[in-house]
Design a protein around this motif. Structure first.
Motif, PDB file in Angstrom:
ATOM      1  N   SER A  56      41.143  41.601  50.142  1.00 60.43           N
ATOM      2  CA  SER A  56      39.977  40.952  49.555  1.00 60.43           C
ATOM      3  C   SER A  56      38.986  40.593  50.653  1.00 60.43           C
ATOM      4  CB  SER A  56      40.394  39.681  48.799  1.00 60.43           C
ATOM      5  OG  SER A  56      39.249  38.954  48.410  1.00 60.43           O
ATOM      6  N   TRP A  65      47.670  42.012  43.562  1.00 59.11           N
ATOM      7  CA  TRP A  65      47.262  42.067  42.161  1.00 59.11           C
ATOM      8  C   TRP A  65      48.507  42.156  41.290  1.00 59.11           C
ATOM      9  CZ3 TRP A  65      42.813  41.701  39.431  1.00 59.11           C
ATOM     10  CH2 TRP A  65      41.613  41.702  40.149  1.00 59.11           C
ATOM     11  N   ARG A  98      45.871  37.760  42.418  1.00 59.21           N
ATOM     12  CA  ARG A  98      44.907  37.935  41.330  1.00 59.21           C
ATOM     13  C   ARG A  98      45.596  38.631  40.172  1.00 59.21           C
ATOM     14  NH1 ARG A  98      38.996  39.107  43.516  1.00 59.21           N
ATOM     15  NH2 ARG A  98      38.568  38.546  41.385  1.00 59.21           N
ATOM     16  N   GLU A 100      44.701  39.877  35.737  1.00 60.69           N
ATOM     17  CA  GLU A 100      43.816  39.928  34.583  1.00 60.69           C
ATOM     18  C   GLU A 100      44.619  39.527  33.363  1.00 60.69           C
ATOM     19  OE1 GLU A 100      42.722  44.010  34.461  1.00 60.69           O
ATOM     20  OE2 GLU A 100      41.329  43.838  36.132  1.00 60.69           O
ATOM     21  N   TYR A 122      34.233  36.003  36.769  1.00 60.40           N
ATOM     22  CA  TYR A 122      33.774  37.371  36.999  1.00 60.40           C
ATOM     23  C   TYR A 122      33.759  38.195  35.739  1.00 60.40           C
ATOM     24  CZ  TYR A 122      34.707  36.422  41.923  1.00 60.40           C
ATOM     25  OH  TYR A 122      34.709  35.894  43.170  1.00 60.40           O
ATOM     26  N   GLU A 124      34.430  42.000  35.028  1.00 64.15           N
ATOM     27  CA  GLU A 124      34.986  43.165  35.710  1.00 64.15           C
ATOM     28  C   GLU A 124      34.388  44.434  35.128  1.00 64.15           C
ATOM     29  OE1 GLU A 124      39.202  45.252  36.797  1.00 64.15           O
ATOM     30  OE2 GLU A 124      39.160  43.159  36.214  1.00 64.15           O
ATOM     31  N   LYS A 126      34.461  48.997  35.478  1.00 61.56           N
ATOM     32  CA  LYS A 126      35.179  50.162  35.982  1.00 61.56           C
ATOM     33  C   LYS A 126      34.420  51.412  35.638  1.00 61.56           C
ATOM     34  CE  LYS A 126      38.214  51.870  32.432  1.00 61.56           C
ATOM     35  NZ  LYS A 126      38.092  53.292  32.568  1.00 61.56           N
TER      36      LYS A 126
END
Length: 127
Positions: A56, A65, A98, A100, A122, A124, A126
């Motif tokens: 990071s 993650w 981290r 999700e 945040y 996110e 992709k």
């Protein structure tokens, strides 16, 4: 278990057999990026997890993650998730963790917050 997890409302995508096989192979073939864990209770497989390693730049340190965390329904609420977080936090020091989570997955959010995780503001994206 991956099929059940990826078809649940806990995830946005359904995955595919190709992805599942690739993920598994990377876990068992000593990938420097992915580690897999199988949870057992009294000789029974009761869940799994996969973590991915990165760095990071925002926090200036390695990042772990938590990609997948699946515990079979009849083993949820037994402390297994908390034990896994204690293991991870002991195994990896001075890193950012981290993950999700779908906002509707309240039991998972409760577990994560109980183990010190905070919501980040945040969005996110992709490709």
């Amino acid at each position: 278990m991956m099929q059940v997890f990826y078809r649940s409302p806990a995830l946005y995508t359904n995955g595919s057999e190709e992805i599942f096989v690739n993920d598994f192979n990377n876990c068992v073939n000593e990938s420097p990026y992915l580690e897999g864990y199988i949870f057992e209770c009294n000789g029974n497989v009761c869940g799994y997890s996969m973590i991915a390693k990165s760095f990071s730049t925002e926090f200036g340190k390695p990042c772990i993650w938590l990609e997948d965390l699946y515990i079979k329904e009849n083993y949820r609420g037994t402390g297994m998730g908390t034990q896994f977080f204690a293991f991870l936090h002991n195994q990896y020091s001075d890193v950012i963790f981290r993950l999700e989570v779908e906002k509707e997955n309240l039991p998972a959010i409760h577990l994560y917050q109980k183990n010190g995780y905070q919501v980040l503001p945040y969005l996110e994206m992709k490709k």
